[in-house]
Design a protein around this motif. Structure first.
Motif, PDB file in Angstrom:
ATOM      1  N   CYS A  32     -10.740  -0.877   8.508  1.00  0.00           N
ATOM      2  CA  CYS A  32      -9.980  -2.162   8.036  1.00  0.00           C
ATOM      3  C   CYS A  32     -10.850  -3.098   7.143  1.00  0.00           C
ATOM      4  CB  CYS A  32      -9.639  -2.764   9.285  1.00  0.00           C
ATOM      5  SG  CYS A  32      -8.415  -4.355   9.105  1.00  0.00           S
ATOM      6  N   ILE A  33     -10.375  -3.900   5.918  1.00  0.00           N
ATOM      7  CA  ILE A  33     -10.887  -4.786   5.330  1.00  0.00           C
ATOM      8  C   ILE A  33     -10.341  -6.168   5.362  1.00  0.00           C
ATOM      9  CG2 ILE A  33     -11.882  -2.970   3.526  1.00  0.00           C
ATOM     10  CD1 ILE A  33      -9.225  -3.555   1.931  1.00  0.00           C
ATOM     11  N   SER A  34      -9.343  -6.153   6.553  1.00  0.00           N
ATOM     12  CA  SER A  34      -8.825  -7.465   6.892  1.00  0.00           C
ATOM     13  C   SER A  34      -7.945  -8.338   5.774  1.00  0.00           C
ATOM     14  CB  SER A  34      -9.766  -8.424   7.347  1.00  0.00           C
ATOM     15  OG  SER A  34     -10.421  -7.923   8.435  1.00  0.00           O
ATOM     16  N   CYS A  35      -7.569  -7.301   4.689  1.00  0.00           N
ATOM     17  CA  CYS A  35      -6.658  -7.887   3.539  1.00  0.00           C
ATOM     18  C   CYS A  35      -5.408  -8.279   3.956  1.00  0.00           C
ATOM     19  CB  CYS A  35      -6.438  -6.653   2.588  1.00  0.00           C
ATOM     20  SG  CYS A  35      -5.648  -5.733   3.030  1.00  0.00           S
ATOM     21  N   GLY A  36      -4.888  -7.862   5.074  1.00  0.00           N
ATOM     22  CA  GLY A  36      -3.476  -8.446   5.302  1.00  0.00           C
ATOM     23  C   GLY A  36      -2.251  -8.002   4.720  1.00  0.00           C
ATOM     24  N   PHE A  37      -2.320  -6.875   4.126  1.00  0.00           N
ATOM     25  CA  PHE A  37      -1.149  -6.159   3.142  1.00  0.00           C
ATOM     26  C   PHE A  37      -0.199  -5.686   4.155  1.00  0.00           C
ATOM     27  CE2 PHE A  37      -3.166  -5.205  -0.959  1.00  0.00           C
ATOM     28  CZ  PHE A  37      -3.412  -6.563  -1.368  1.00  0.00           C
ATOM     29  N   CYS A  38      -0.784  -5.518   5.514  1.00  0.00           N
ATOM     30  CA  CYS A  38      -0.050  -4.850   6.522  1.00  0.00           C
ATOM     31  C   CYS A  38       0.968  -5.767   7.182  1.00  0.00           C
ATOM     32  CB  CYS A  38      -0.595  -4.066   7.589  1.00  0.00           C
ATOM     33  SG  CYS A  38      -2.119  -4.965   8.317  1.00  0.00           S
ATOM     34  N   ARG A  56      -3.472  -6.470  11.608  1.00  0.00           N
ATOM     35  CA  ARG A  56      -4.859  -7.075  11.398  1.00  0.00           C
ATOM     36  C   ARG A  56      -5.302  -7.654  12.642  1.00  0.00           C
ATOM     37  NH1 ARG A  56      -5.419 -11.189   6.652  1.00  0.00           N
ATOM     38  NH2 ARG A  56      -4.241 -12.390   7.877  1.00  0.00           N
ATOM     39  N   ILE A  59      -6.497  -5.232  15.206  1.00  0.00           N
ATOM     40  CA  ILE A  59      -7.784  -4.747  15.350  1.00  0.00           C
ATOM     41  C   ILE A  59      -8.964  -5.473  15.334  1.00  0.00           C
ATOM     42  CG2 ILE A  59      -9.274  -3.601  13.091  1.00  0.00           C
ATOM     43  CD1 ILE A  59      -6.394  -2.455  11.860  1.00  0.00           C
ATOM     44  N   CYS A  94      -1.354   0.292   4.033  1.00  0.00           N
ATOM     45  CA  CYS A  94      -2.438  -0.100   3.911  1.00  0.00           C
ATOM     46  C   CYS A  94      -3.247   0.540   2.966  1.00  0.00           C
ATOM     47  CB  CYS A  94      -3.076   0.509   5.292  1.00  0.00           C
ATOM     48  SG  CYS A  94      -4.811   0.050   5.475  1.00  0.00           S
ATOM     49  N   PRO A  95      -4.123  -0.198   1.931  1.00  0.00           N
ATOM     50  CA  PRO A  95      -4.849   0.222   0.898  1.00  0.00           C
ATOM     51  C   PRO A  95      -6.010   0.785   1.398  1.00  0.00           C
ATOM     52  CG  PRO A  95      -4.915  -2.241   1.044  1.00  0.00           C
ATOM     53  CD  PRO A  95      -3.964  -1.784   2.048  1.00  0.00           C
ATOM     54  N   ALA A  96      -6.638   0.675   2.622  1.00  0.00           N
ATOM     55  CA  ALA A  96      -7.864   1.324   2.952  1.00  0.00           C
ATOM     56  C   ALA A  96      -7.508   2.418   3.761  1.00  0.00           C
ATOM     57  CB  ALA A  96      -8.550   0.122   3.912  1.00  0.00           C
ATOM     58  N   VAL A  98      -6.190   2.839   6.829  1.00  0.00           N
ATOM     59  CA  VAL A  98      -6.382   2.733   8.090  1.00  0.00           C
ATOM     60  C   VAL A  98      -5.641   3.363   9.033  1.00  0.00           C
ATOM     61  CG1 VAL A  98      -6.450   0.857  10.281  1.00  0.00           C
ATOM     62  CG2 VAL A  98      -7.464   0.629   8.090  1.00  0.00           C
TER      63      VAL A  98
HETATM   64  S1  SF4 Z   1      -3.545  -3.458   5.312  1.00  0.00           S
HETATM   65 FE1  SF4 Z   1      -5.206  -1.975   6.023  1.00  0.00          FE
HETATM   66  S2  SF4 Z   1      -7.123  -2.966   5.636  1.00  0.00           S
HETATM   67 FE2  SF4 Z   1      -5.704  -4.406   5.476  1.00  0.00          FE
HETATM   68  S3  SF4 Z   1      -5.440  -5.678   7.254  1.00  0.00           S
HETATM   69 FE3  SF4 Z   1      -4.052  -4.221   7.523  1.00  0.00          FE
HETATM   70  S4  SF4 Z   1      -4.896  -2.468   8.505  1.00  0.00           S
HETATM   71 FE4  SF4 Z   1      -6.436  -3.846   7.649  1.00  0.00          FE
END
Ligand code: SF4
Ligand code: SF4
Length: 385
Positions: A32-38, A56, A59, A94-96, A98
């Motif tokens: 998780c890169i904590s981007c908040g897209f989710c 986020r 996590i 999620c772009p990463a 996760v």
């Molecule tokens: S979209 Fe993925 S990487 Fe970004 S905060 Fe949510 S779980 Fe983390």
């Protein structure tokens, strides 16, 4: 997911304060890169508006648990581990990449271990652990009968609670595909265990089911399909709508168009002699875990006037044991869904998972709706013969 244990992946050489506890697989937690897209995809974040109730935020809580900065009995940890639906909608945006569903399984394996598990879940796990109970359940409720099937053809997975609650589903798919084999002595797939704090037991049951049923396994439960595929391999698991679409060249012909319904619980559902107006409720794990969502729509579009509900891809609040453990939140999510179904004036809303079916039937009955909820297999089977 790798069979390597989380402790191994965490790196056991580190000790002392702040050292990883080995609760989570390091690669999963670090992704998780904590981007908040989710956040916009998360139904519980929509309910509360609180960061801690978002993917986020959860996590972050998991990381604090892993480092020991939060104690396992911390109230926020306990609350958020149970408030999460486990719907995996966050994974799809999620772009990463996760794997939140796996993180939640590892979290609950710690948070809900032993006596910390919600009391209401315990008897369900006990039932699912006992093959002889499932066998009797199937006999009493008359789920699909034992048969050998055609050579090289798949075997039907009977499910645990589906045998008791919706036995017409296994009978229905056995009727739709006479080549399917049926083995009544099969056990539980372990999805219930894996999602409720018994991760290893859940995987072990899936492996045993994979050994018991040779070759490809067809399942009528989206949630079971995702768990089973995760453990024994996607190539060995086919969900019912995928299978029926592949097999059923006849479905959708003029004479096959559905004008009536068939379920043990639906006898007065639809006005006959006109194409039905139907919607769909996706199974979260089937859609978000296995990427199966086109297939049921294709089958329904061939046989009825299909209406896409605005939130068809979002959780209905059933979420395995969620409707039992988090009744208030489950009902709040369901209420919005029922209002949407009512507004669409559907004849039927179709489910591809027994838990969703149960949830929708309960909500529609309580709201005295004219719309009936039906499993896709019962719907496609058509009038009883
Ligand atoms: S979209 Fe993925 S990487 Fe970004 S905060 Fe949510 S779980 Fe983390
Ligand atoms: S699994 Fe569902 S409820 Fe839980 S964090 Fe992800 S989107 Fe939110």
């Amino acid at each position: 997911m790798s069979e390597q244990t989380s402790a191994e992946q965490t790196g056991s050489e580190q000790t002392g304060p702040g050292a990883p506890k080995g609760i989570f697989s390091k690669d999963l937690l670090d992704a998780c890169i904590s981007c908040g897209f989710c956040l916009p995809a998360c139904p519980t974040y929509a309910l509360t508006g609180q960061e801690q109730s978002s993917p986020r935020g959860r996590i972050t809580l998991m990381r604090l648990l892993e480092t020991g900065d939060l104690a396992p009995d911390d109230a926020t940890l306990a609350e958020e581990a149970s408030l999460c639906l486990g719907c995996r909608a966050c994974e799809t945006v999620c772009p990463a990449g996760v794997q939140y569903g796996h993180l939640l399984e590892e979290w609950r394996d710690e948070q809900w271990s032993g006596l910390k598990r919600p009391w209401i879940v315990r008897p369900l796990l006990l039932v699912a652990n006992r093959k002889w109970v499932l066998r009797i359940l199937g006999l009493v409720r008359r789920s699909a009968r034992k048969r050998s099937g055609a050579t090289g053809q798949p075997t039907l997975m009977l499910g645990c609670f589906e045998r008791g609650l919706f036995p017409s589903v296994s009978r229905g798919i056995a009727a739709l595909d006479p080549d399917l084999a049926v083995d009544p002595d099969q056990g539980c797939c372990g999805a219930l265990h894996a999602h409720n704090g018994e991760l290893e037991q859940g995987r072990d049951l899936a492996r045993k089911l994979g050994e018991r049923l040779p070759g490809t396994i067809v399942t009528t439960s989206g949630g079971c399909a995702a768990h089973l595929a995760d453990v024994i391999g996607r190539e060995r698991v086919v969900e019912a709508s995928e299978w029926l679409l592949k097999k059923s060249t006849g479905i959708g012909t003029e004479t096959d168009t559905n004008t009536d319904t068939n379920t043990d619980t639906n006898t007065d559902a639809a006005p006959a002699q006109r194409p039905l107006c139907v919607g769909l409720q996706d199974s979260c794990h089937l859609r978000n875990g296995l990427g199966v969502w086109k297939e049921p729509r294709e089958l329904l579009g061939r046989t009825a006037t299909y209406v896409e509900l605005p939130s068809a891809g979002s959780c209905c609040g059933a979420a395995g044991t969620y409707a039992l453990v988090r009744k208030k939140e489950s009902r709040a999510i369901l209420a919005k869904k029922i209002a949407e179904i009512e507004a669409a004036d559907l004849d039927l809303v179709i489910a591809v998972n027994p838990g969703c079916l149960r949830q929708l039937q309960t909500g529609l009955r309580k709201s005295k709706s004219r719309t009936k909820a039906v499993h896709i297999v019962d719907y496609l089977r058509g009038p009883k013969v």
